[in-house]
Design a protein around this motif. Structure first.
Motif, mmCIF file in Angstrom:
data_model
loop_
_atom_site.group_PDB
_atom_site.id
_atom_site.type_symbol
_atom_site.label_atom_id
_atom_site.label_comp_id
_atom_site.label_asym_id
_atom_site.label_seq_id
_atom_site.Cartn_x
_atom_site.Cartn_y
_atom_site.Cartn_z
ATOM 1 N N LEU A 33 37.501 32.644 35.748
ATOM 2 C CA LEU A 33 36.731 33.690 36.449
ATOM 3 C C LEU A 33 35.810 34.429 35.489
ATOM 4 O O LEU A 33 34.674 34.784 35.831
ATOM 5 C CB LEU A 33 37.690 34.670 37.134
ATOM 6 N N ILE A 34 36.287 34.657 34.257
ATOM 7 C CA ILE A 34 35.421 35.262 33.236
ATOM 8 C C ILE A 34 34.212 34.344 33.032
ATOM 9 O O ILE A 34 33.068 34.796 32.959
ATOM 10 C CB ILE A 34 36.193 35.416 31.898
ATOM 11 N N ASP A 35 34.489 33.045 32.955
ATOM 12 C CA ASP A 35 33.434 32.038 32.791
ATOM 13 C C ASP A 35 32.405 32.169 33.928
ATOM 14 O O ASP A 35 31.196 32.242 33.691
ATOM 15 C CB ASP A 35 34.114 30.648 32.808
ATOM 16 N N LYS A 36 32.906 32.247 35.153
ATOM 17 C CA LYS A 36 32.028 32.302 36.332
ATOM 18 C C LYS A 36 31.129 33.551 36.298
ATOM 19 O O LYS A 36 29.918 33.462 36.471
ATOM 20 C CB LYS A 36 32.916 32.321 37.587
ATOM 21 N N PRO B 47 33.838 55.574 38.450
ATOM 22 C CA PRO B 47 34.896 54.734 39.026
ATOM 23 C C PRO B 47 34.408 53.351 39.455
ATOM 24 O O PRO B 47 35.201 52.427 39.577
ATOM 25 C CB PRO B 47 35.373 55.543 40.245
ATOM 26 N N ASP B 48 33.099 53.195 39.668
ATOM 27 C CA ASP B 48 32.573 51.879 40.078
ATOM 28 C C ASP B 48 32.068 51.053 38.895
ATOM 29 O O ASP B 48 31.383 50.033 39.086
ATOM 30 C CB ASP B 48 31.418 52.064 41.090
ATOM 31 N N PHE B 49 32.398 51.503 37.676
ATOM 32 C CA PHE B 49 31.842 50.840 36.492
ATOM 33 C C PHE B 49 32.114 49.326 36.475
ATOM 34 O O PHE B 49 31.208 48.536 36.217
ATOM 35 C CB PHE B 49 32.401 51.478 35.209
ATOM 36 N N ILE B 50 33.372 48.940 36.793
ATOM 37 C CA ILE B 50 33.708 47.504 36.723
ATOM 38 C C ILE B 50 32.913 46.733 37.777
ATOM 39 O O ILE B 50 32.256 45.728 37.466
ATOM 40 C CB ILE B 50 35.228 47.276 36.909
ATOM 41 N N ALA B 51 32.974 47.223 39.014
ATOM 42 C CA ALA B 51 32.299 46.508 40.107
ATOM 43 C C ALA B 51 30.793 46.362 39.831
ATOM 44 O O ALA B 51 30.205 45.310 40.091
ATOM 45 C CB ALA B 51 32.535 47.233 41.420
ATOM 46 N N GLU B 52 30.185 47.407 39.269
ATOM 47 C CA GLU B 52 28.727 47.379 39.051
ATOM 48 C C GLU B 52 28.329 46.499 37.867
ATOM 49 O O GLU B 52 27.189 46.036 37.785
ATOM 50 C CB GLU B 52 28.216 48.813 38.816
ATOM 51 N N ILE C 121 30.448 43.890 36.271
ATOM 52 C CA ILE C 121 31.429 42.838 35.924
ATOM 53 C C ILE C 121 30.791 41.632 35.225
ATOM 54 O O ILE C 121 31.370 41.073 34.283
ATOM 55 C CB ILE C 121 32.264 42.420 37.163
ATOM 56 N N ASN C 122 29.596 41.255 35.648
ATOM 57 C CA ASN C 122 28.967 40.070 35.030
ATOM 58 C C ASN C 122 28.634 40.333 33.559
ATOM 59 O O ASN C 122 28.886 39.489 32.691
ATOM 60 C CB ASN C 122 27.705 39.674 35.803
#
Ligand code: KG4
Ligand code: ZN
Length: 334
Positions: free
Chosen positions: A182-185, A228-233, A235-236
């Motif tokens: 998933l990290i790869d993707k 709080p949305d740091f990861i979602a915003e 992630i790539n």
């Protein structure tokens, strides 16, 4: 008659069986265990129970795919270690029972050597001596390969493995196990320069990933506290930056080792060698340094019995057999 080898791999959470005839791998059946996803990692007790369910169907499929009858098998190769003891016990016991019932020899295989020997499955084989960067969920090693079973670990991790660093990062990001793919993707869609994670300063060819893991944990914690949305915003970009750092740590050491040992044939092995960034990074480094690079086919990167079969074939040629008193080893040096 060309030797027919049946091979069994059950060191972690994949049950795999393969048939190799005269050094050609004809089947490589892999039964994955999705049961561990809910737990965020492999649960050893569950792994051995599922191996017990999967092993007979996996062997039957491997024989059927190779169009080989169980009566034609000349020897059984199996992973003796390293790995989870309860998982290894299932494969070792099956191999012993099969060999005993057919009165044929047993061949014990070291899982880490088999990852390296996966390069002898296809037609594009490295020449001895070569260097192999073996990167999996449990190991990170630079191996100087002098012959099929003459290998020297010249560098290894002092703490976490590269795959563990991938899996732990994905857990911090709330992604399911195993996180490496998933990290790869996500990394393919992100900017590897977005965030800078530290490169550990370790002497020689050894590695360390635990400091990197802590710095990723703090980085995410501090940013999520602010947003709080740091990861979602992001992630790539996070995945691309983490993957980029892990790849640079691995390849910088590999380059140092290739220079010191004056080696031009350089190979990747183990589950993390499925990683796109690492595969591309090695190709690039190889072009720059005039290396011949060897990257296994995807099905032979992660745990598989094809690699046990090819290793078994080369031991069979030497007449190197195990006794019926052989026991699995959770830790097994080369
Ligand atoms: O060799 P392997 O199948 O099992 C062990 O012997 O450990 O390696 C599994 C590891 C896991 O950590 C998994 O996340 C990682 O390989 N992995 C990847 C990728 N595919 C598997 N890591 C990064 N990118 C991938 N595409
Ligand atoms: Zn492995």
């Amino acid at each position: 008659m060309p030797p027919v080898i049946l091979a069994i791999e059950s060191s972690c959470d994949d049950t795999s069986a393969s048939v190799c005839v005269d050094g050609i791998v004809l089947s490589n059946v892999i039964a994955n265990q999705s049961i561990h996803e809910a737990y965020g990692g492999v649960v050893p007790e569950l792994a051995s129970r599922v191996h017990q369910q999967n092993i007979v169907p996996a062997v039957q499929q491997a024989l059927a795919k190779a169009k080989v009858s169980k009566n034609d098998v000349d020897a059984v190769a199996f992973t003796r270690g390293p790995g989870l003891l309860g998982s290894l016990l299932v494969g070792v016991s099956f191999a012993k029972a099969f060999a005993l019932s057919k009165n044929i020899p047993l061949i014990e295989i070291n899982h880490m050597q088999a990852h390296v020997l996966a390069h002898f499955i296809g037609s594009n084989k490295p020449s001895f001596p070569f260097l192999c960067l073996t990167v999996s969920g449990g190991h990170t090693q630079i191996v100087l390969v002098k012959d099929y079973f003459d290998m020297e670990v010249v560098g290894q991790t002092l703490d976490d493995a590269a795959g563990e660093a991938m899996d732990k990062t994905s857990k911090i990001l709330g992604l399911p196990y195993p996180g490496g793919p998933l990290i790869d993707k996500h990394a393919r869609l992100g900017n590897p320069e977005a965030y800078r994670f530290p490169e550990p300063q370790i002497q020689g060819f050894d590695f360390s990933f635990s400091g990197l893991k802590t710095s990723i944990l703090y980085f995410i914690r501090d940013n999520v506290a602010k947003n709080p949305d740091f990861i979602a915003e992001n992630i790539n970009d996070i995945c691309a930056s983490v993957e980029g750092r892990i790849v640079s740590i691995l390849l910088n050491k590999l380059k140092k080792a290739a220079d010191l040992y004056d080696i031009k044939d350089v190979a990747l092995a183990g589950g993390v060698s499925a990683n796109t960034g690492l595969r591309q990074g090695l190709q690039k480094m190889g072009e720059k340094n005039g290396w011949n690079c060897f990257i296994p086919e995807m099905q032979y990167c992660t745990d598989n019995a094809g690699m046990i079969a090819i290793a078994g074939y080369h031991k069979y040629l030497k007449g190197d057999f195990a006794g019926q008193d052989v026991v699995p080893l959770a830790r097994m040096p080369f």
